[in-house]
Design a protein around this motif. Sequence first.
Motif, PDB file in Angstrom:
ATOM      1  N   ARG A  62       0.848  -1.191   0.000  1.00  0.00           N
ATOM      2  CA  ARG A  62       0.000   0.000   0.000  1.00  0.00           C
ATOM      3  C   ARG A  62       0.882   1.238   0.000  1.00  0.00           C
ATOM      4  O   ARG A  62       1.914   1.267   0.655  1.00  0.00           O
ATOM      5  CB  ARG A  62      -0.906   0.013   1.238  1.00  0.00           C
ATOM      6  N   LEU A  63       0.455   2.245  -0.737  1.00  0.00           N
ATOM      7  CA  LEU A  63       1.209   3.479  -0.842  1.00  0.00           C
ATOM      8  C   LEU A  63       0.394   4.619  -0.258  1.00  0.00           C
ATOM      9  O   LEU A  63      -0.778   4.789  -0.586  1.00  0.00           O
ATOM     10  CB  LEU A  63       1.533   3.782  -2.314  1.00  0.00           C
ATOM     11  N   CYS A  99       6.849   9.730   1.200  1.00  0.00           N
ATOM     12  CA  CYS A  99       5.878   8.684   0.852  1.00  0.00           C
ATOM     13  C   CYS A  99       6.096   7.482   1.762  1.00  0.00           C
ATOM     14  O   CYS A  99       7.207   7.231   2.230  1.00  0.00           O
ATOM     15  CB  CYS A  99       6.024   8.248  -0.607  1.00  0.00           C
ATOM     16  N   LEU A 100       5.030   6.745   2.002  1.00  0.00           N
ATOM     17  CA  LEU A 100       5.066   5.559   2.853  1.00  0.00           C
ATOM     18  C   LEU A 100       4.567   4.361   2.069  1.00  0.00           C
ATOM     19  O   LEU A 100       3.519   4.425   1.420  1.00  0.00           O
ATOM     20  CB  LEU A 100       4.190   5.767   4.094  1.00  0.00           C
ATOM     21  N   TYR A 111       6.901  -5.198   6.332  1.00  0.00           N
ATOM     22  CA  TYR A 111       7.707  -4.020   6.630  1.00  0.00           C
ATOM     23  C   TYR A 111       6.959  -2.770   6.200  1.00  0.00           C
ATOM     24  O   TYR A 111       5.984  -2.818   5.441  1.00  0.00           O
ATOM     25  CB  TYR A 111       9.062  -4.083   5.913  1.00  0.00           C
ATOM     26  N   LEU A 112       7.430  -1.649   6.695  1.00  0.00           N
ATOM     27  CA  LEU A 112       6.976  -0.351   6.214  1.00  0.00           C
ATOM     28  C   LEU A 112       8.222   0.442   5.867  1.00  0.00           C
ATOM     29  O   LEU A 112       9.282   0.255   6.469  1.00  0.00           O
ATOM     30  CB  LEU A 112       6.113   0.366   7.261  1.00  0.00           C
ATOM     31  N   CYS A 139       0.249   8.725   9.347  1.00  0.00           N
ATOM     32  CA  CYS A 139      -0.011   8.821   7.909  1.00  0.00           C
ATOM     33  C   CYS A 139      -1.289   8.085   7.531  1.00  0.00           C
ATOM     34  O   CYS A 139      -2.089   8.576   6.727  1.00  0.00           O
ATOM     35  CB  CYS A 139       1.164   8.243   7.121  1.00  0.00           C
ATOM     36  N   GLU A 140      -1.490   6.908   8.124  1.00  0.00           N
ATOM     37  CA  GLU A 140      -2.671   6.108   7.781  1.00  0.00           C
ATOM     38  C   GLU A 140      -3.959   6.763   8.231  1.00  0.00           C
ATOM     39  O   GLU A 140      -4.982   6.691   7.541  1.00  0.00           O
ATOM     40  CB  GLU A 140      -2.549   4.715   8.393  1.00  0.00           C
ATOM     41  N   ARG A 141      -3.933   7.400   9.398  1.00  0.00           N
ATOM     42  CA  ARG A 141      -5.178   7.991   9.896  1.00  0.00           C
ATOM     43  C   ARG A 141      -5.315   9.468   9.518  1.00  0.00           C
ATOM     44  O   ARG A 141      -6.233  10.139   9.977  1.00  0.00           O
ATOM     45  CB  ARG A 141      -5.273   7.846  11.410  1.00  0.00           C
ATOM     46  N   ALA A 142      -4.398   9.953   8.660  1.00  0.00           N
ATOM     47  CA  ALA A 142      -4.441  11.340   8.198  1.00  0.00           C
ATOM     48  C   ALA A 142      -4.463  12.311   9.378  1.00  0.00           C
ATOM     49  O   ALA A 142      -5.367  13.126   9.529  1.00  0.00           O
ATOM     50  CB  ALA A 142      -5.634  11.573   7.284  1.00  0.00           C
TER      51      ALA A 142
END
Length: 291
Positions: free
Chosen positions: A29-30, A40-41, A104-105, A142-145
Motif C-alpha cells: 500500500r502506498l 511517501c510511505l 515491513y513499512l 499517515c494512515e489515519r491522516a
Amino acid sequence: MPDTTSTSSPNSCRPCSSGGRTPRAGRPRLVCPAHLPGVCLVMADRHPPEQPRHAHDSLTVGLVTNGTRSISTAEGHTQVALGEVFSLPQGLAHSCTACGPCAYLAFSFTEASLPLGFPTRLPLRIADAGLAACLAELAACCERAAGALEIQSMLAEVLERLADHGVETPCATRPDREEMTRAVATAREIIEKEDGQGVGLEELAQSCGVDAYALHRAFTRLVGLPPHAFQTHARLRRAKRQLREGMAPAEAAIEAGFCDQSHLNRHFARVVGLTPAQYARAYARRKCPPL
C-alpha cells in the motif's frame, strides 16, 4: 561483482515454502501524506516478493514489522530482523529477499524534505527501539491522516533520531540560543491561541522565523513536550473549559480543535482519567473544583 561477506549464517535465509507452494505476495500500500511533501510511505503487510537489484530515487528508511528481511549490496548481505530499521541512500543498488513470512513499512524522503545538515551516510541496519517506535507512530499518523502539527512533529522526531546514527554529518550553522528561546515562546502563544483549525510545523516555524526542525528540537527541550503534544494539551484545556460551561461533548470536541468526539474521548480519557461526558456530569452537579 566483488566477493561478498555475510553478516549472518548463509543457511538462515532459505526460500520459504508452504506445502511446496510459495505464499502469495501481498500488494503493498502506498500513502502520500498531504502534510508531508516529499515523503511517501509503503506498507507491505503480507509476504513481499523478492526484489531484484534496483536503486531508489531518494533516501529510504524502513522498519521490519514481521519476520526478517535480507538486503544485499555490493558490500555483502545484511539481515534486518523484526523491530530493526534499515536505511538505503539514494542510488544504492541492492536486492531484497524475505526470509520466510515478512512485513515491513518504508518511508522515502526527497532531499528537499530533509533538514539542513542531515547526515549523508547512515548504517544499513539500525537497532534502535526508540527510532523503531517513532517510525511505527509516524506510519500510524499517515494512515489515519493526522493533523499537520502532529504528523510534522513526528517526522521531525524520526529525522532527529536518524541523524544520531549518522556516519558523517556536513557542517551546519547552529541556531542562536536566545533566538530559539524567543521562537519557542512565540510558538507556544500561537498554539494556545489557535482557532481550532490547526497549524503545521512548517507554518509555525515560518511565523517564528526559524527552521522547522530546529524549532521542534528547541520546543521539546524547553517545554518538555513536542509541539503536537503541547497542542493536544492546549486543546484539552479548551475542551474542559467548554464542558464546564455546559457545552455538549461532541460540540466541545470540534470547538476545541479535535477531529470529532472519538478523537477527544481518546485523549481526554488518557490524560484526565474520565470521559468527557463523565467530566461534564461531575461539574453539572458542582461536585469538584476544576481539574
